[in-house]
Scaffold this motif. Structure first.
Motif, short mmCIF file in Angstrom:
data_model
loop_
_atom_site.label_atom_id
_atom_site.label_comp_id
_atom_site.label_asym_id
_atom_site.label_seq_id
_atom_site.Cartn_x
_atom_site.Cartn_y
_atom_site.Cartn_z
N MET A 113 61.62 43.22 15.19
CA MET A 113 60.55 43.50 16.14
C MET A 113 60.12 42.21 16.84
SD MET A 113 57.10 44.34 13.97
CE MET A 113 56.26 44.71 15.53
N PRO A 114 59.41 42.33 17.95
CA PRO A 114 58.97 41.12 18.66
C PRO A 114 57.95 40.33 17.86
CG PRO A 114 58.00 43.08 19.65
CD PRO A 114 59.02 43.56 18.66
N GLY A 115 57.92 39.02 18.07
CA GLY A 115 56.93 38.18 17.42
C GLY A 115 55.53 38.52 17.90
N PHE A 116 54.56 38.33 17.02
CA PHE A 116 53.16 38.61 17.36
C PHE A 116 52.63 37.56 18.34
CE2 PHE A 116 53.25 40.08 12.74
CZ PHE A 116 53.61 41.37 13.08
N VAL A 117 51.70 38.01 19.19
CA VAL A 117 51.05 37.14 20.17
C VAL A 117 49.56 37.12 19.83
CG1 VAL A 117 50.61 36.70 22.61
CG2 VAL A 117 52.77 37.78 21.90
#
Length: 402
Positions: free
Chosen positions: A52-56
Motif C-alpha cells: 500500500m502507499p506510504g502514509f502522509v
C-alpha cells in the motif's frame, strides 16, 4: 529494489484508490510507472503481503528522536525523517507551534534548507511545512503558548513563507480573529490550505471562513468551540459543511473517544476524513524545558539531556534519546493508529489509503506525486503482513532501514 532503481513488485493485495488488486507494480527510477496483471520477467515476490502507499502525516510536530516544533533545527528534521519511516510515514509536513517569533522564523529557515537538500536516503520526505499558529485564539490554546500569539496578517504570512522558501503548505488559524478572513482569501489564492484550529469561532464565523476559502479543520473536536444545538460552534460547522476536510489525531482512545471518531467518519467518510498523528518528539525538547500534559496527567522535563516524566501519582521515569525502543513507546505511532481503526472503516485498507495517504497528500498540495500507487507517483511503498506489521518501506524507490 534495495536502491534507487527500477523494479517490479508482485502481490495478490496491492491497495489502489479503486480497490485491492493482484498483479505487478512497476517502478522506474523511484517512480511508479505501471501496473500489470501479468508479467513474465523477474520480480520481487510479495505475493502474500499487502502493498500500500506510504502514509502522509500533515500534522506532526516531532516523532521519535526529533522535534521540529521545539528544536527547530535541521538535526531535528533528520531524526524525524529517519524515525517516521519506522511508523510507515513516507512523507510529512513538519509542523510548527506558537513559539517566540525569532525561534519560529529561524525554524522556518532551517526547514527550507532541509527540504531543499534532503535525499531519499534520509527517510521520510518533508514535503512542506504546516504552521499551527501563531494566529490562534487564547481561549483554546491547548499546549500552545499564550505569550507568543500574533494577529493574522497577510504581510506577516508573506514574511514567514519567504523565510520558509515558500514551502508553507498548510496554516492552522482562528477564523474569528481580526484579519483572518483576508488572510484565508490570500492563502486560497496561493494554493495554501487554510484550516480552522485553536478557535472559538461561532458557526456564523466559520461559515464566513468557508466562503473565504477555508476547507479544513485541525484536530477535530480538540481546541475548538464545541457543539450546542442553538450555537453549533466549530464542531457543528465541520460536521455541517460536507465538502470540508477534518483531521483526527492518533487513535489511542485518549485524545478522542472511538465513538467520536466513528460519528465523524459517518459524516465525512473516505472522501473528507484525514488521519494524522500530532506527535511531539518529547526527547528532543530543549534542555530545561518543562510542560504539563493535561491529558496524560504527567509533567515532562528535559534534564541533562534526558527526558524525565513525573506522573501526578508521584512516579518518575527517565528516557534517554539514544534508546529508540524506549522513545517509540512515548507516543502512539501512525501505524498503530491505523490498526485501531481499520476494521471500523467502510472499505478497510482502501479506506485507510484514502484518509491516511490520498486526502492528506491533497491538502499538502502534493497529490501529483504522493498519496497513491498510481502511475506517475513517487514509489513510496509499504509492505505489510496480515497483522499490519511493517516489513519493508520504500521512499521514492529507496528501501529504508527499519
Amino acid at each position: 529494489m534495495n536502491s534507487l532503481c527500477s523494479g517490479v513488485i508482485k502481490s495478490n493485495r496491492i491497495v489502489f484508490p479503486d480497490g485491492i488488486k493482484a498483479g505487478y507494480l512497476i517502478v522506474t527510477e523511484g517512480k511508479i510507472t505501471g501496473f500489470e496483471t501479468h508479467f513474465s520477467a523477474s520480480c520481487i515476490d510479495h505475493s502474500e503481503r499487502i502493498i500500500m502507499p506510504g502514509f502522509v502525516d500533515i500534522h506532526v510536530h516531532g516523532w521519535g528522536r526529533g522535534s521540529f516544533a521545539y528544536k527547530g533545527s535541521a538535526a531535528s528534521l533528520q531524526w524525524m525523517s529517519q524515525d517516521l519511516v519506522k511508523a510507515g510515514v513516507t512523507s510529512y509536513l513538519p509542523t510548527s507551534g506558537t513559539m517566540p517569533n525569532d525561534f519560529l522564523e529561524a525554524s522556518l529557515v532551517a526547514a527550507a534548507d532541509y527540504i531543499a537538500t534532503a535525499t531519499p536516503a534520509e527517510g521520510a520526505e518533508a514535503i512542506g511545512i504546516h504552521m499551527e499558529g501563531p494566529y490562534i485564539s487564547e481561549k483554546h490554546l491547548g499546549m500552545q503558548r499564550a505569550d507568543c500569539l500574533q494577529r493574522p496578517s497577510i504581510e506577516g504570512f508573506k514574511r514567514f513563507n519567504r523565510l520558509a522558501g515558500h514551502h508553507i503548505r498548510l496554516m492552522t488559524l482562528a477564523p474569528e480573529l481580526a484579519g483572518a478572513l483576508e488572510l484565508i482569501r490570500y492563502l486560497r489564492a496561493q494554493g495554501v490550505t487554510a484550516s480552522a484550529g485553536h478557535t472559538d469561532a461561532t458557526f456564523a464565523e466559520i461559515t464566513a471562513a468557508v466562503e473565504a476559502g477555508l476547507n479544513h479543520f485541525t484536530h477535530a473536536y480538540s481546541g475548538m468551540r464545541g457543539f450546542h444545538h442553538r450555537e453549533l460552534g466549530v464542531v457543528g460547522a465541520l460536521m455541517y459543511y460536507q465538502d470540508t476536510y477534518a483531521e483526527v489525531a492518533k487513535q489511542s482512545g485518549i485524545t478522542i473517544k472511538p465513538e467520536a471518531f466513528d460519528l465523524l467518519y459517518r459524516l465525512k467518510g473516505d472522501r473528507r476524513m484525514v488521519l494524522m498523528s500530532d506527535c511531539m518528539g518529547y526527547v528532543d525538547f530543549p534542555e530545561g524545558y518543562e510542560f504539563y500534559h493535561y491529558l496524560r496527567k504527567e509533567t515532562f522535563r528535559i534534564r541533562q539531556g534526558q527526558l524525565e516524566i513525573a506522573s501526578d501519582g508521584g512516579d518518575t521515569r527517565h528516557v534517554c534519546p539514544c534508546d529508540y525502543d524506549a522513545v517509540k513507546q512515548l507516543e502512539m505511532n501512525f501505524l498503530d493508529s491505523v490498526r485501531n481503526i481499520v476494521d471500523r472503516l467502510d472499505n478497510g485498507l482502501v479506506s485507510v489509503a484514502s484518509i491516511a495517504c490520498e486526502n492528506p497528500a491533497l491538502l499538502a498540495g502534493a497529490q501529483e506525486r504522493k498519496g497513491s500507487l498510481c502511475p506517475g507517483k513517487d514509489a513510496d511503498i509499504l509492505v505489510l503482513d496480515d497483522d499490519l506489521n511493517l516489513l519493508e518501506v520504500y521512499c521514492r524507490g529507496l528501501r529504508q532501514a527499519l
